[in-house]
Every structure is written in C-alpha cells, then in structure tokens.
Design a protein around this motif. Structure first.
Motif, PDB file in Angstrom:
ATOM      1  N   PHE A  75       6.108 -39.945  41.149  1.00  0.00           N
ATOM      2  CA  PHE A  75       6.277 -39.070  42.314  1.00  0.00           C
ATOM      3  C   PHE A  75       6.976 -37.765  41.922  1.00  0.00           C
ATOM      4  O   PHE A  75       6.618 -36.689  42.405  1.00  0.00           O
ATOM      5  CB  PHE A  75       7.084 -39.774  43.406  1.00  0.00           C
ATOM      6  CG  PHE A  75       6.409 -40.966  44.030  1.00  0.00           C
ATOM      7  CD1 PHE A  75       5.051 -41.209  43.839  1.00  0.00           C
ATOM      8  CD2 PHE A  75       7.125 -41.855  44.825  1.00  0.00           C
ATOM      9  CE1 PHE A  75       4.419 -42.309  44.422  1.00  0.00           C
ATOM     10  CE2 PHE A  75       6.507 -42.961  45.415  1.00  0.00           C
ATOM     11  CZ  PHE A  75       5.154 -43.178  45.206  1.00  0.00           C
ATOM     12  N   THR A  85       1.642 -36.404  47.660  1.00  0.00           N
ATOM     13  CA  THR A  85       1.272 -37.689  47.077  1.00  0.00           C
ATOM     14  C   THR A  85       0.889 -38.708  48.137  1.00  0.00           C
ATOM     15  O   THR A  85       1.640 -38.943  49.091  1.00  0.00           O
ATOM     16  CB  THR A  85       2.429 -38.268  46.235  1.00  0.00           C
ATOM     17  OG1 THR A  85       2.735 -37.360  45.176  1.00  0.00           O
ATOM     18  CG2 THR A  85       2.049 -39.625  45.644  1.00  0.00           C
ATOM     19  N   ALA A 105       9.896 -43.338  47.234  1.00  0.00           N
ATOM     20  CA  ALA A 105       9.664 -42.208  48.136  1.00  0.00           C
ATOM     21  C   ALA A 105      10.959 -41.823  48.862  1.00  0.00           C
ATOM     22  O   ALA A 105      11.278 -40.634  48.997  1.00  0.00           O
ATOM     23  CB  ALA A 105       8.568 -42.557  49.137  1.00  0.00           C
ATOM     24  N   ILE A 113       5.225 -37.255  50.658  1.00  0.00           N
ATOM     25  CA  ILE A 113       4.803 -38.528  50.061  1.00  0.00           C
ATOM     26  C   ILE A 113       4.480 -39.499  51.189  1.00  0.00           C
ATOM     27  O   ILE A 113       5.302 -39.709  52.083  1.00  0.00           O
ATOM     28  CB  ILE A 113       5.887 -39.153  49.161  1.00  0.00           C
ATOM     29  CG1 ILE A 113       6.298 -38.201  48.042  1.00  0.00           C
ATOM     30  CG2 ILE A 113       5.393 -40.479  48.572  1.00  0.00           C
ATOM     31  CD1 ILE A 113       7.501 -38.681  47.244  1.00  0.00           C
TER      32      ILE A 113
END
Length: 275
Positions: A75, A85, A105, A113
C-alpha cells in the motif's frame, strides 16, 4: 483522477503475465514443509514439482496468510507512486489475510485504499479481480468499484469435490459439512463455497457421478466458467469438455500449493458469477 491499482493475495492464482496485464500487485502467502524450508507463493507458474511435493508431504505442510507487513509495504509503495488502491482478498472466513489488509489500510490512514472481503478464493477471486479491472478501465472511481464488488460477490458460485476429506478436516476450514464423509466406498463429497465458508452440497458415487453432479450445479450458468484443479489434470479436462456449450466460455486454471495443501490431490471444481 488518480489511477487505481488492484492488490490481491496469491490465492487468485494469477500468472506473472496476467498480473501485469491486469495491473495487479500480488501479496504472497507462504507454505512450509516439515517446518524447515519456507517458500513464498506469489504468482503461480507451471510448477508440478512443488505441487507434488506438497501433496506427498500433506501431513507436514503448514500455510501462512498474507502478512500485515506485506500489505503495509504494498500500500505504501502504491501511495508513493500516486495510485489509489483496491484490495481484494480471500474470504475472511478462510484466512486472516483480509484482517491484515484492513489493519494495513488503517495504519496508513485509510485514505485512497478500499479493502474488499471477496467471500471466495481461487477461481472466484480471479473472476472478481477481472470484474474490478473491467470497471476501472471503464472509468469507475475507486469507491464505485468497491461498492460494485461488495454487491456482486454473493453472486459468485463455486462448487468443488475432493478425493480425500482428511486435508480439509485437518485445516479446520469446514463449515456445515458432515465429518463422516469419506471415499472408502468410492463416495466423494460435493462442496460449495457459500457466504465465504465451505458447506456440503451432497455426495457423488465415483468419478463419473462426481463430474455429472458438478455439471448439474451450473446447468443454468452462462458466460465465463472457470474449472480449477489441484493435481487433477485428467478430471479437469473431462469436466471442461462436459461443460462446453455455445453460450459459455470455459477456462481452466491451476490451484497452487497454499490452497492445495488444504484440498489434497485430485480436487476439481467450477466457478462462475451469476448474472
């Protein structure tokens, strides 16, 4: 608008070329034999030797989920490169991989994300990855793609059968399945991955009945169907031929060591997304 990259775990069983073509970053799971040699499984390649090694040492194979560190690193890399993402993982009821992705996350602030629990794996996960890529290429925003996947993931159907229930029993990943089912009398269990868990879908008496009933489950299915197998090339080839129909596209895909360690040699199944 930022570009969206897809992240998934290795049970989607993408080849390196597929991962490049779909713009997917794979966070690997791992397996170890006899507690000695630990091997990472990222993208799958045609490696019969590794699969047979796992099958021959089934009692001493241990698998590990995709790690928190693996997701944090992935990430972070994508964020620094300017990407949003979309992370799509194996069912949370089969692995702690989803939980690790969610923690990663949160650790990074959660912005840009989206993490989706696919409630499936293997061929089902692969189909959802393809669906996500199609939406992204069509111009959908990150939040819209995640919402769409959460809406359709319950329409992913996956039925499979194994030659031996022992690996699944040992894995502790059986849901509503009679533990007494065995292959002693040439009886093979028919299983379904439903709502993220493995449940019983009946029994088959021998290989011919096994293939016939697997075909029966997807009698109304159209579009793309995926046939998966772990060290079951002959059974997968026959099932592919029996499923062939004018309104279908049939693809055959491999199952690698991480899932194979819980399914055993001879596992074969079929997956599709209901319209």
């Amino acid at each position: 608008m930022a570009l969206v990259r897809i992240v998934t775990d290795s049970t989607a069983y993408l080849t390196h070329d597929e991962a490049v073509e779909l713009g997917v970053v794979v966070v690997p799971m791992s397996y170890s034999l006899d507690g000695v040699s630990s091997l990472n499984e990222g993208c799958i390649e045609n490696d019969d030797a590794a699969e047979r090694q796992v099958a021959e040492h089934m009692n001493s194979v241990h698998t590990s989920q995709a790690t928190l560190a693996g997701f944090v690193n992935t990430f972070t890399m994508l964020k620094r490169a300017g990407y949003e993402t979309l992370c799509l993982t194996i069912s949370s009821r089969l692995s702690g991989t989803y939980a690790n992705a969610v923690l990663a996350a949160k650790e990074l602030g959660g912005q840009h994300i989206e993490v989706v629990d696919s409630l499936t794996t293997c061929a089902g996960l692969y189909l959802l990855v393809r669906e996500a890529r199609a939406r992204i290429r069509a111009g959908d925003r990150l939040s819209s793609v995640a919402k769409h996947l959460n809406k359709i993931k319950n329409r992913v159907r996956m039925f499979f059968s194994v030659d031996d229930m022992t690996p699944l029993r040992r894995s502790g990943r059986l849901g509503n399945v009679k533990m007494s089912i065995s292959t002693v009398l040439n009886i093979r269990p028919l299983l379904e991955l439903k709502d993220g868990s493995i449940v019983s879908a009946g029994i088959a008496r021998g290989k011919l009945d096994q293939a016939r009933k697997l075909c029966g489950f997807c009698e109304k299915a159209t579009g793309t169907l995926i046939v998966n197998g772990f060290l079951a090339d002959e059974a997968a080839a026959k099932l592919t031929a029996q499923l062939a129909r004018g309104d279908r596209s049939i693809e055959r895909r491999r199952v690698g060591p991480v899932l194979g360690a819980h399914l055993g040699a001879g596992c074969v199944g079929v997956a599709w997304i209901e319209p």
